[in-house]
Motif scaffolding. Structure first.
Motif, mmCIF file in Angstrom:
data_model
loop_
_atom_site.group_PDB
_atom_site.id
_atom_site.type_symbol
_atom_site.label_atom_id
_atom_site.label_comp_id
_atom_site.label_asym_id
_atom_site.label_seq_id
_atom_site.Cartn_x
_atom_site.Cartn_y
_atom_site.Cartn_z
ATOM 1 N N ALA A 54 -82.804 -24.766 -74.072
ATOM 2 C CA ALA A 54 -82.033 -24.575 -75.312
ATOM 3 C C ALA A 54 -80.801 -25.474 -75.364
ATOM 4 C CB ALA A 54 -81.652 -23.116 -75.484
ATOM 5 N N GLY A 55 -80.960 -26.709 -74.920
ATOM 6 C CA GLY A 55 -79.866 -27.659 -74.996
ATOM 7 C C GLY A 55 -78.809 -27.517 -73.915
ATOM 8 N N ARG A 56 -79.057 -26.664 -72.945
ATOM 9 C CA ARG A 56 -78.116 -26.485 -71.842
ATOM 10 C C ARG A 56 -78.789 -26.856 -70.538
ATOM 11 N NH1 ARG A 56 -74.452 -21.139 -72.912
ATOM 12 N NH2 ARG A 56 -73.804 -21.707 -75.002
ATOM 13 N N THR A 57 -77.979 -27.329 -69.616
ATOM 14 C CA THR A 57 -78.475 -27.750 -68.315
ATOM 15 C C THR A 57 -78.102 -26.709 -67.269
ATOM 16 O OG1 THR A 57 -78.186 -30.052 -68.957
ATOM 17 C CG2 THR A 57 -78.381 -29.610 -66.626
ATOM 18 N N TYR A 58 -79.096 -26.336 -66.460
ATOM 19 C CA TYR A 58 -78.882 -25.340 -65.421
ATOM 20 C C TYR A 58 -79.252 -25.924 -64.060
ATOM 21 C CZ TYR A 58 -78.630 -22.240 -69.412
ATOM 22 O OH TYR A 58 -78.271 -21.659 -70.608
ATOM 23 N N PRO A 59 -78.235 -26.250 -63.249
ATOM 24 C CA PRO A 59 -78.534 -26.724 -61.893
ATOM 25 C C PRO A 59 -78.883 -25.527 -61.002
ATOM 26 C CG PRO A 59 -76.172 -26.745 -62.277
ATOM 27 C CD PRO A 59 -76.821 -26.300 -63.556
ATOM 28 N N LEU A 60 -79.943 -25.668 -60.238
ATOM 29 C CA LEU A 60 -80.418 -24.573 -59.395
ATOM 30 C C LEU A 60 -80.740 -25.060 -57.996
ATOM 31 C CD1 LEU A 60 -83.045 -23.145 -61.914
ATOM 32 C CD2 LEU A 60 -80.798 -22.180 -61.464
ATOM 33 N N ASN A 61 -80.491 -24.225 -57.021
ATOM 34 C CA ASN A 61 -80.966 -24.454 -55.656
ATOM 35 C C ASN A 61 -82.163 -23.531 -55.473
ATOM 36 O OD1 ASN A 61 -78.916 -26.279 -54.888
ATOM 37 N ND2 ASN A 61 -77.519 -24.571 -54.571
ATOM 38 N N VAL A 62 -83.332 -24.127 -55.259
ATOM 39 C CA VAL A 62 -84.559 -23.333 -55.190
ATOM 40 C C VAL A 62 -85.373 -23.706 -53.954
ATOM 41 C CG1 VAL A 62 -84.679 -23.108 -57.699
ATOM 42 C CG2 VAL A 62 -85.891 -24.960 -56.583
ATOM 43 N N PRO A 63 -86.135 -22.749 -53.437
ATOM 44 C CA PRO A 63 -87.064 -23.096 -52.359
ATOM 45 C C PRO A 63 -88.068 -24.128 -52.876
ATOM 46 C CG PRO A 63 -86.850 -20.715 -52.566
ATOM 47 C CD PRO A 63 -86.149 -21.331 -53.740
ATOM 48 N N ALA A 64 -88.400 -25.079 -52.042
ATOM 49 C CA ALA A 64 -89.313 -26.152 -52.452
ATOM 50 C C ALA A 64 -90.620 -25.595 -53.006
ATOM 51 C CB ALA A 64 -89.578 -27.085 -51.276
ATOM 52 N N ALA A 65 -91.085 -24.488 -52.444
ATOM 53 C CA ALA A 65 -92.343 -23.896 -52.882
ATOM 54 C C ALA A 65 -92.273 -23.375 -54.321
ATOM 55 C CB ALA A 65 -92.739 -22.762 -51.943
ATOM 56 N N GLU A 66 -91.074 -23.109 -54.830
ATOM 57 C CA GLU A 66 -90.908 -22.567 -56.182
ATOM 58 C C GLU A 66 -90.543 -23.631 -57.212
ATOM 59 O OE1 GLU A 66 -88.153 -19.311 -56.212
ATOM 60 O OE2 GLU A 66 -89.137 -18.334 -54.510
ATOM 61 N N GLU A 67 -90.276 -24.827 -56.775
ATOM 62 C CA GLU A 67 -89.802 -25.875 -57.692
ATOM 63 C C GLU A 67 -90.770 -26.106 -58.847
ATOM 64 O OE1 GLU A 67 -88.499 -30.590 -57.820
ATOM 65 O OE2 GLU A 67 -89.149 -29.715 -55.922
ATOM 66 N N GLU A 68 -92.029 -26.310 -58.539
ATOM 67 C CA GLU A 68 -93.015 -26.604 -59.581
ATOM 68 C C GLU A 68 -93.118 -25.460 -60.579
ATOM 69 O OE1 GLU A 68 -97.789 -27.511 -60.002
ATOM 70 O OE2 GLU A 68 -96.815 -27.867 -58.069
ATOM 71 N N THR A 69 -93.105 -24.241 -60.079
ATOM 72 C CA THR A 69 -93.201 -23.070 -60.953
ATOM 73 C C THR A 69 -91.997 -22.991 -61.886
ATOM 74 O OG1 THR A 69 -94.448 -21.872 -59.275
ATOM 75 C CG2 THR A 69 -93.386 -20.552 -60.994
ATOM 76 N N LEU A 70 -90.800 -23.196 -61.353
ATOM 77 C CA LEU A 70 -89.594 -23.129 -62.194
ATOM 78 C C LEU A 70 -89.589 -24.219 -63.255
ATOM 79 C CD1 LEU A 70 -86.974 -22.211 -59.489
ATOM 80 C CD2 LEU A 70 -87.548 -20.874 -61.501
ATOM 81 N N ARG A 71 -90.008 -25.412 -62.888
ATOM 82 C CA ARG A 71 -90.079 -26.498 -63.882
ATOM 83 C C ARG A 71 -91.093 -26.162 -64.973
ATOM 84 N NH1 ARG A 71 -87.088 -30.771 -62.490
ATOM 85 N NH2 ARG A 71 -86.626 -31.173 -60.303
ATOM 86 N N ASP A 122 -87.026 -25.041 -46.816
ATOM 87 C CA ASP A 122 -86.659 -26.251 -47.535
ATOM 88 C C ASP A 122 -86.142 -25.885 -48.923
ATOM 89 O OD1 ASP A 122 -86.392 -28.937 -48.246
ATOM 90 O OD2 ASP A 122 -88.498 -29.115 -48.848
ATOM 91 N N VAL A 123 -84.878 -26.161 -49.182
ATOM 92 C CA VAL A 123 -84.265 -25.849 -50.472
ATOM 93 C C VAL A 123 -83.993 -27.148 -51.212
ATOM 94 C CG1 VAL A 123 -82.260 -24.818 -51.615
ATOM 95 C CG2 VAL A 123 -83.221 -23.741 -49.589
ATOM 96 N N ARG A 124 -84.314 -27.138 -52.488
ATOM 97 C CA ARG A 124 -84.108 -28.324 -53.320
ATOM 98 C C ARG A 124 -83.136 -28.013 -54.449
ATOM 99 N NH1 ARG A 124 -89.980 -30.670 -53.462
ATOM 100 N NH2 ARG A 124 -90.124 -31.141 -51.256
ATOM 101 N N ARG A 125 -82.406 -29.016 -54.849
ATOM 102 C CA ARG A 125 -81.492 -28.902 -55.991
ATOM 103 C C ARG A 125 -82.201 -29.515 -57.185
ATOM 104 N NH1 ARG A 125 -76.731 -26.850 -57.389
ATOM 105 N NH2 ARG A 125 -75.417 -28.080 -58.741
ATOM 106 N N ILE A 126 -82.444 -28.692 -58.200
ATOM 107 C CA ILE A 126 -83.106 -29.183 -59.406
ATOM 108 C C ILE A 126 -82.253 -28.838 -60.618
ATOM 109 C CG2 ILE A 126 -85.404 -28.963 -58.384
ATOM 110 C CD1 ILE A 126 -85.819 -26.469 -60.182
ATOM 111 N N THR A 127 -82.592 -29.452 -61.730
ATOM 112 C CA THR A 127 -81.908 -29.182 -62.986
ATOM 113 C C THR A 127 -82.953 -28.802 -64.019
ATOM 114 O OG1 THR A 127 -80.195 -30.782 -62.437
ATOM 115 C CG2 THR A 127 -80.396 -30.151 -64.739
ATOM 116 N N ILE A 128 -82.722 -27.686 -64.667
ATOM 117 C CA ILE A 128 -83.621 -27.207 -65.720
ATOM 118 C C ILE A 128 -82.847 -27.218 -67.031
ATOM 119 C CG2 ILE A 128 -85.007 -25.250 -66.543
ATOM 120 C CD1 ILE A 128 -86.142 -26.341 -63.985
ATOM 121 N N ASN A 129 -83.483 -27.739 -68.076
ATOM 122 C CA ASN A 129 -82.872 -27.766 -69.405
ATOM 123 C C ASN A 129 -83.542 -26.722 -70.286
ATOM 124 O OD1 ASN A 129 -81.058 -30.011 -69.061
ATOM 125 N ND2 ASN A 129 -82.900 -31.266 -68.916
#
Length: 95
Positions: free
Chosen positions: A11-28, A2-9
């Motif tokens: 230093a004022g920049r937005t980074y769209p990422l495709n991440v495994p669902a299991a890693e989403e919480e950690t990346l956020r 399961d891959v999710r598309r998330i956005t991480i901000n």
């Protein structure tokens, strides 16, 4: 997987990422920690731009990772020594 598309901000920049669902919480969580570190560095030091704050974050995170790895290695070595000592004791008891 399961891959999710998330956005991480960061230093004022937005980074769209495709991440495994299991890693989403950690990346956020890590993204929020980096943002918090940037704010702390900007408040505590004469940081002229976000690049300087990001470099300081990278240095701190890298240092933390290296210290963690060294501590793990020491713990593994200590555990191996204990296992070897227990094996010796068991061998002596078997005699």
């Amino acid at each position: 997987m399961d891959v999710r598309r998330i956005t991480i901000n960061i230093a004022g920049r937005t980074y769209p990422l495709n991440v495994p669902a299991a890693e989403e919480e950690t990346l956020r969580k890590v993204g929020k920690q980096i943002e918090s570190m940037i704010k702390d560095f900007e408040a505590s030091f004469d940081v002229r731009d976000k690049q300087d704050a990001l470099a300081m974050c990278a240095l701190k995170l890298g240092t933390n990772a290296e210290v963690f790895a060294l501590n793990n290695e020491k713990n593994i070595n200590a555990s191996n020594e204990r296992v070897q000592q227990m094996n010796k004791l068991l061998e002596e008891l078997e005699k």
